[in-house]
Scaffold this motif. Structure first.
Motif, short mmCIF file in Angstrom:
data_model
loop_
_atom_site.label_atom_id
_atom_site.label_comp_id
_atom_site.label_asym_id
_atom_site.label_seq_id
_atom_site.Cartn_x
_atom_site.Cartn_y
_atom_site.Cartn_z
N PHE A 193 -75.97 21.41 30.98
CA PHE A 193 -75.02 21.46 32.09
C PHE A 193 -75.03 22.80 32.81
O PHE A 193 -74.38 22.95 33.85
CB PHE A 193 -73.61 21.15 31.59
N THR A 194 -75.74 23.80 32.29
CA THR A 194 -75.79 25.10 32.96
C THR A 194 -76.58 24.98 34.26
O THR A 194 -77.37 24.06 34.46
CB THR A 194 -76.43 26.16 32.06
N GLN A 195 -76.37 25.93 35.15
CA GLN A 195 -77.03 25.94 36.44
C GLN A 195 -78.21 26.91 36.40
O GLN A 195 -78.01 28.11 36.21
CB GLN A 195 -76.04 26.35 37.53
N ASN A 196 -79.41 26.40 36.57
CA ASN A 196 -80.61 27.23 36.50
C ASN A 196 -81.61 26.80 37.57
O ASN A 196 -81.63 25.64 37.97
CB ASN A 196 -81.29 27.08 35.13
N PRO A 197 -82.46 27.73 38.00
CA PRO A 197 -83.62 27.29 38.80
C PRO A 197 -84.55 26.47 37.92
O PRO A 197 -84.36 26.41 36.69
CB PRO A 197 -84.25 28.61 39.25
N PHE A 198 -85.57 25.84 38.50
CA PHE A 198 -86.42 24.94 37.73
C PHE A 198 -87.79 24.85 38.36
O PHE A 198 -88.02 25.33 39.49
CB PHE A 198 -85.77 23.56 37.62
N ILE A 199 -88.71 24.23 37.64
CA ILE A 199 -90.08 24.05 38.13
C ILE A 199 -90.43 22.58 38.10
O ILE A 199 -90.25 21.90 37.08
CB ILE A 199 -91.08 24.86 37.27
N CYS A 200 -90.91 22.08 39.23
CA CYS A 200 -91.35 20.70 39.35
C CYS A 200 -92.87 20.62 39.20
O CYS A 200 -93.58 21.59 39.46
CB CYS A 200 -90.97 20.11 40.71
N TYR A 201 -93.33 19.45 38.82
CA TYR A 201 -94.77 19.14 38.84
C TYR A 201 -95.01 18.11 39.92
O TYR A 201 -94.26 17.14 40.06
CB TYR A 201 -95.21 18.58 37.48
N ASP A 202 -96.07 18.30 40.71
CA ASP A 202 -96.43 17.36 41.76
C ASP A 202 -97.82 16.81 41.48
O ASP A 202 -98.81 17.52 41.54
CB ASP A 202 -96.39 18.04 43.13
N GLY A 203 -97.89 15.51 41.15
CA GLY A 203 -99.16 14.88 40.81
C GLY A 203 -99.86 14.23 41.98
O GLY A 203 -100.90 13.59 41.79
N ASN A 204 -99.33 14.39 43.18
CA ASN A 204 -99.98 13.81 44.37
C ASN A 204 -101.35 14.46 44.57
O ASN A 204 -101.47 15.69 44.58
CB ASN A 204 -99.08 14.04 45.59
N GLU A 205 -102.37 13.65 44.75
CA GLU A 205 -103.73 14.17 44.87
C GLU A 205 -103.93 15.04 46.10
O GLU A 205 -104.87 15.83 46.15
CB GLU A 205 -104.73 13.01 44.90
#
Length: 323
Positions: free
Chosen positions: A131-143
């Motif tokens: 529930f804490t508020q943090n930045p984050f990292i996404c993964y993008d699998g689009n070619e």
């Protein structure tokens, strides 16, 4: 003594299909979770399991217009462990889904509320409150994209970060090996803890698939029970309920697979195509003798280097060859 080779193969059972042909069937009979599970396994494949948003759309379509309050699906509380938000098994080579680089002393589940994963600026994992508020990292699998890993400098809780990544990219980032760990680490600002796709899962699907897809109602799960219902009055949400309560349920027809590992010894080249066909026939006959349907399909699982067989490194005799 011949080298011991490792054989990996898929045995696809009687419920065989692609994800495209997966179907859900609403059963309007009131049963407990266990009774519903037995029914689905006897007349279909299993209770419904949801792999992704496409599956969830099919599930919603199967129950659209039904007025019952709720129906069992195949999700039940059963401690699983740490897993990645991106649940596509094809995304991970052998062992990659289990990659962890915990900081010394982690995970420690401080105060019993640390059920999500973060990574620090040296690439080490921590367990942390979701529930804490943090930045984050996404993964993008689009070619077509040039940037696979996307640092999002917005503070959200883990669930909201997961939703953001799934809507804008593919999912929260999975870290499968040391090389990816370094790439993710390079994106983390100094002194910052950043959400990644790692989370502690307490629920397991009836068919033992490992999808992390969840669609909980607000405030759920609330420990009302160990089994999960699809709320039909609000078809976008799930809730945990007492498994002994009786309600209708949703079965699935579609893919069902088993993975077999077999050790075999041979002085011949077991990666030769003719040898592989011969080995497959022998294995299939043995499985048929054990009760597998004759029309079940078998296929090899090709490893990352394109081969089927590898010498077992932990076999002391694997380096010895005699005529």
């Amino acid at each position: 003594m011949s080298p011991v080779m490792n054989l990996m193969m898929f045995a696809l059972g009687t419920c065989i299909s692609s994800v495209i042909s997966k179907q859900f069937v609403f059963i309007n009979e009131a049963k407990t979770f266990s009774e519903a599970q037995i029914y689905c396994r006897w007349f279909h494949c299993d209770l419904a399991s949801i792999e992704d948003a496409a599956d969830f759309s099919l599930l919603q379509a199967a129950v659209r217009g039904i007025t019952d309050p709720g129906a069992w699906i195949g999700l039940k509380k059963d401690w699983v462990g740490w897993r990645w938000s991106l649940s596509d098994s094809a995304f991970y080579k052998e062992g990659e889904a289990e990659y962890r680089r915990w900081k010394v002393g982690q995970p420690d589940n401080a105060a019993g509320i640390e059920n999500c994963g973060v990574v620090d600026d040296v690439g080490e994992f921590w367990d942390y409150p979701c529930f804490t508020q943090n930045p984050f990292i996404c993964y993008d699998g689009n070619e077509t994209v040039l940037q696979r890993y996307v640092f999002v400098d917005q503070k959200m809780n883990w669930s909201d970060a997961q939703t953001f990544c799934r809507q804008k990219h593919t999912d929260l980032v999975s870290i499968r090996n040391q090389d990816e760990n370094q790439q993710v680490r390079d994106l983390v600002p100094l002194g910052t803890l950043v959400f990644i796709g790692l989370f502690k899962d307490y629920f397991r699907w009836s068919d033992n698939s490992w999808s992390s897809f969840r669609s909980w109602s607000v405030g759920e799960p609330d420990d009302s029970g160990a089994c999960v219902e699809q709320r039909l009055s609000d078809i976008n949400t799930w809730a945990d309920q007492n498994c002994d309560e009786s309600r209708p349920f949703i079965c699935q027809d579609g893919e069902k697979m088993q993975i077999l590992r077999v050790n075999l010894k041979s002085v011949q080249n077991v990666n030769d195509p003719v040898m592989k066909v011969s080995i497959m026939k022998q294995i299939q006959q043995k499985l048929v003798n054990l009760g597998m349907p004759k029309d079940a399909k078998l296929q090899w699982r090709v490893q990352s280097d394109g081969e089927i067989f590898h010498p077992l490194e932990n076999d002391m005799n694997s380096q010895k060859i005699t005529c």
